[in-house]
Design a protein around this motif. Structure first.
Motif, PDB file in Angstrom:
ATOM      1  N   LEU A 302       2.406 -16.285  13.582  1.00  0.00           N
ATOM      2  CA  LEU A 302       1.827 -15.189  12.826  1.00  0.00           C
ATOM      3  C   LEU A 302       1.223 -15.612  11.502  1.00  0.00           C
ATOM      4  O   LEU A 302       1.867 -15.546  10.460  1.00  0.00           O
ATOM      5  N   ASP A 303      -0.006 -16.069  11.539  1.00  0.00           N
ATOM      6  CA  ASP A 303      -0.761 -16.397  10.330  1.00  0.00           C
ATOM      7  C   ASP A 303      -1.785 -15.286  10.116  1.00  0.00           C
ATOM      8  O   ASP A 303      -2.835 -15.265  10.746  1.00  0.00           O
ATOM      9  N   PHE A 304      -1.474 -14.356   9.244  1.00  0.00           N
ATOM     10  CA  PHE A 304      -2.384 -13.238   9.028  1.00  0.00           C
ATOM     11  C   PHE A 304      -3.366 -13.547   7.906  1.00  0.00           C
ATOM     12  O   PHE A 304      -3.002 -14.132   6.885  1.00  0.00           O
ATOM     13  N   THR A 305      -4.594 -13.103   8.086  1.00  0.00           N
ATOM     14  CA  THR A 305      -5.582 -13.237   7.025  1.00  0.00           C
ATOM     15  C   THR A 305      -5.327 -12.148   5.994  1.00  0.00           C
ATOM     16  O   THR A 305      -4.623 -11.163   6.258  1.00  0.00           O
ATOM     17  N   ASP A 306      -5.934 -12.290   4.823  1.00  0.00           N
ATOM     18  CA  ASP A 306      -5.781 -11.271   3.775  1.00  0.00           C
ATOM     19  C   ASP A 306      -6.312  -9.919   4.263  1.00  0.00           C
ATOM     20  O   ASP A 306      -5.747  -8.870   3.956  1.00  0.00           O
ATOM     21  N   GLU A 307      -7.397  -9.967   5.023  1.00  0.00           N
ATOM     22  CA  GLU A 307      -7.997  -8.725   5.537  1.00  0.00           C
ATOM     23  C   GLU A 307      -7.032  -8.016   6.490  1.00  0.00           C
ATOM     24  O   GLU A 307      -6.868  -6.791   6.434  1.00  0.00           O
ATOM     25  N   GLU A 308      -6.368  -8.780   7.376  1.00  0.00           N
ATOM     26  CA  GLU A 308      -5.424  -8.193   8.323  1.00  0.00           C
ATOM     27  C   GLU A 308      -4.217  -7.601   7.605  1.00  0.00           C
ATOM     28  O   GLU A 308      -3.737  -6.514   7.937  1.00  0.00           O
ATOM     29  N   ILE A 309      -3.735  -8.292   6.584  1.00  0.00           N
ATOM     30  CA  ILE A 309      -2.602  -7.786   5.802  1.00  0.00           C
ATOM     31  C   ILE A 309      -3.007  -6.507   5.081  1.00  0.00           C
ATOM     32  O   ILE A 309      -2.243  -5.540   5.002  1.00  0.00           O
ATOM     33  N   GLY A 310      -4.227  -6.496   4.554  1.00  0.00           N
ATOM     34  CA  GLY A 310      -4.723  -5.316   3.848  1.00  0.00           C
ATOM     35  C   GLY A 310      -4.796  -4.093   4.746  1.00  0.00           C
ATOM     36  O   GLY A 310      -4.392  -2.984   4.360  1.00  0.00           O
ATOM     37  N   LYS A 311      -5.291  -4.282   5.968  1.00  0.00           N
ATOM     38  CA  LYS A 311      -5.391  -3.161   6.917  1.00  0.00           C
ATOM     39  C   LYS A 311      -4.005  -2.661   7.306  1.00  0.00           C
ATOM     40  O   LYS A 311      -3.775  -1.455   7.436  1.00  0.00           O
ATOM     41  N   LYS A 312      -3.082  -3.599   7.509  1.00  0.00           N
ATOM     42  CA  LYS A 312      -1.720  -3.201   7.884  1.00  0.00           C
ATOM     43  C   LYS A 312      -1.043  -2.452   6.734  1.00  0.00           C
ATOM     44  O   LYS A 312      -0.314  -1.484   6.945  1.00  0.00           O
ATOM     45  N   TYR A 313      -1.327  -2.893   5.505  1.00  0.00           N
ATOM     46  CA  TYR A 313      -0.752  -2.227   4.336  1.00  0.00           C
ATOM     47  C   TYR A 313      -1.168  -0.754   4.301  1.00  0.00           C
ATOM     48  O   TYR A 313      -0.357   0.137   4.012  1.00  0.00           O
ATOM     49  N   GLN A 314      -2.449  -0.485   4.578  1.00  0.00           N
ATOM     50  CA  GLN A 314      -2.951   0.891   4.506  1.00  0.00           C
ATOM     51  C   GLN A 314      -2.217   1.816   5.467  1.00  0.00           C
ATOM     52  O   GLN A 314      -2.098   3.017   5.241  1.00  0.00           O
ATOM     53  N   LYS A 315      -1.685   1.254   6.570  1.00  0.00           N
ATOM     54  CA  LYS A 315      -0.924   2.060   7.536  1.00  0.00           C
ATOM     55  C   LYS A 315       0.492   2.355   7.029  1.00  0.00           C
ATOM     56  O   LYS A 315       1.134   3.294   7.476  1.00  0.00           O
ATOM     57  N   HIS A 316       0.973   1.515   6.105  1.00  0.00           N
ATOM     58  CA  HIS A 316       2.369   1.612   5.715  1.00  0.00           C
ATOM     59  C   HIS A 316       2.585   1.825   4.211  1.00  0.00           C
ATOM     60  O   HIS A 316       3.712   1.742   3.756  1.00  0.00           O
ATOM     61  N   SER A 317       1.548   2.086   3.486  1.00  0.00           N
ATOM     62  CA  SER A 317       1.680   2.284   2.048  1.00  0.00           C
ATOM     63  C   SER A 317       2.700   3.388   1.755  1.00  0.00           C
ATOM     64  O   SER A 317       2.583   4.510   2.242  1.00  0.00           O
ATOM     65  N   PRO A 318       3.719   3.124   0.937  1.00  0.00           N
ATOM     66  CA  PRO A 318       4.745   4.138   0.640  1.00  0.00           C
ATOM     67  C   PRO A 318       4.158   5.404   0.028  1.00  0.00           C
ATOM     68  O   PRO A 318       4.541   6.517   0.400  1.00  0.00           O
ATOM     69  N   LEU A 319       3.231   5.232  -0.905  1.00  0.00           N
ATOM     70  CA  LEU A 319       2.710   6.392  -1.619  1.00  0.00           C
ATOM     71  C   LEU A 319       1.871   7.289  -0.728  1.00  0.00           C
ATOM     72  O   LEU A 319       1.803   8.509  -0.932  1.00  0.00           O
ATOM     73  N   THR A 320       1.230   6.711   0.279  1.00  0.00           N
ATOM     74  CA  THR A 320       0.400   7.496   1.192  1.00  0.00           C
ATOM     75  C   THR A 320       1.215   8.600   1.863  1.00  0.00           C
ATOM     76  O   THR A 320       0.709   9.704   2.125  1.00  0.00           O
ATOM     77  N   PHE A 321       2.467   8.308   2.156  1.00  0.00           N
ATOM     78  CA  PHE A 321       3.300   9.265   2.900  1.00  0.00           C
ATOM     79  C   PHE A 321       4.256  10.062   2.004  1.00  0.00           C
ATOM     80  O   PHE A 321       5.185  10.692   2.471  1.00  0.00           O
TER      81      PHE A 321
END
Length: 324
Positions: A302-321
């Protein structure tokens, strides 16, 4: 036979008794034969007790300088493999390859020192393996995967077979060797699972497939039964087991046609990355891939690029929910 050659033969018998894979044993034998040749030519050493730490370090330096395929374990192999005709002939040996050679030599001397007590001191105790700079493994986009799949001619037996194999690798995370040794009875359509027996670490396991792949497999098996009575799920047109190197070439050639470098293990890696990106958990992924621990899975695949990490973050951002 020299003492070094005798000890290598003994070591290979020991490896056979441990039921190691052919691939692992071939890697050991090649590395040790090449090292034995070097010791004999450069230092006139043919006894394991005379190998010192300095010889190992000199060999690592030599590997960094000599270039690919300029040395072979047997002269007969030159006539079969024609190394001088390869496009990467004389190019630098990768750090990963050198590290693998050192690791194999280390296993041999550990055996001589710890198991057989043939040497009083292990010359590799203070030798560190070359550090490998990890490269981020490229995630192929769905459009790219679709382009490669489209290059297989579905009107031919081998083209249709290769297309289904690619889909199955991407959907299950199987190793290509595991896939090509499958028998139809390994498939359980009720539970959408595949029982893998011929595994790398000798530990049987199950992998799972989607509804989409279930339909593809059913269609393939009906087609296969019309033209082959082979025991293998993905045979050659002659009914024999398809070799890994032949599928690797077919997949690579399909990728070249559309300008996309691709190989079977990349599909296993992409399965793992998409599994996590689609909210799969690490523990189940570890089980599916057949790894000994979650840490092994994380380190190996699992070597994620910064872009992939960024997209995953948007799905799980604490403040979003949070309603704050």
């Amino acid at each position: 036979m020299t003492d070094f050659e005798f000890q290598v033969d003994n070591f290979m018998l020991f490896c056979s008794s441990k039921n190691l894979s052919r691939k692992t044993m071939a890697s050991y034998e090649q590395a040790l034969k090449l090292f034995g040749q070097y010791l004999k030519q450069q230092f006139k050493i043919d006894e394991v007790t005379k190998v010192q730490t300095g010889h190992i370090r000199q060999y690592i330096k030599y590997l960094r300088e000599r270039g690919k395929y300029t040395v072979v374990s047997t002269e007969e192999s030159k006539e079969v493999n024609h190394p001088e005709s390869r496009s990467d002939f004389k190019k630098d040996i990768s750090t990963a390859t050198i590290a693998n050679y050192v690791r194999n030599i280390k296993v041999f001397f550990n055996y001589l020192h710890d198991v057989e007590k043939e040497i009083p001191k292990n010359p590799l105790t203070n030798v560190e393996s070359p550090k490998i700079e990890r490269k981020i493994k490229k995630t192929l986009a769905p459009e790219q995967l679709k382009k490669v799949l489209s290059q297989f001619d579905l009107s031919t037996f081998h083209g249709y077979r290769n297309n289904v194999i690619m889909r199955l690798l991407l959907d299950t995370g199987m190793r290509i060797g595991e896939c090509l040794s499958l028998l139809p009875e390994s498939i359980d359509f009720k539970h959408k699972s595949i029982h893998i027996i011929n595994t790398k670490n000798k530990q049987e396991r199950f992998v799972y497939f989607s509804y989409k792949t279930a339909n593809e497999l059913k269609r393939w098996m009906k087609y296969r039964d019309r033209y082959s009575d082979s025991p293998f799920l993905f045979p050659t047109i002659r009914g024999t087991q398809l070799e890994v190197r032949n599928y690797e070439k077919a997949l690579r050639d399909a990728g070249v046609k559309v300008g996309i470098p691709i190989h079977p293990h990349q599909l296993r890696n992409n399965f793992a990355k998409y599994y996590i990106l689609n909210n799969g958990d690490w523990f189940s992924l570890c089980r599916i891939l057949g790894h000994s621990s979650v840490e092994v899975t994380q380190k190996a695949y699992l070597d994620f690029t910064d872009e992939e990490i960024g997209k995953k973050y948007q799905k799980h951002s604490p403040l979003t929910f949070m309603d704050i």
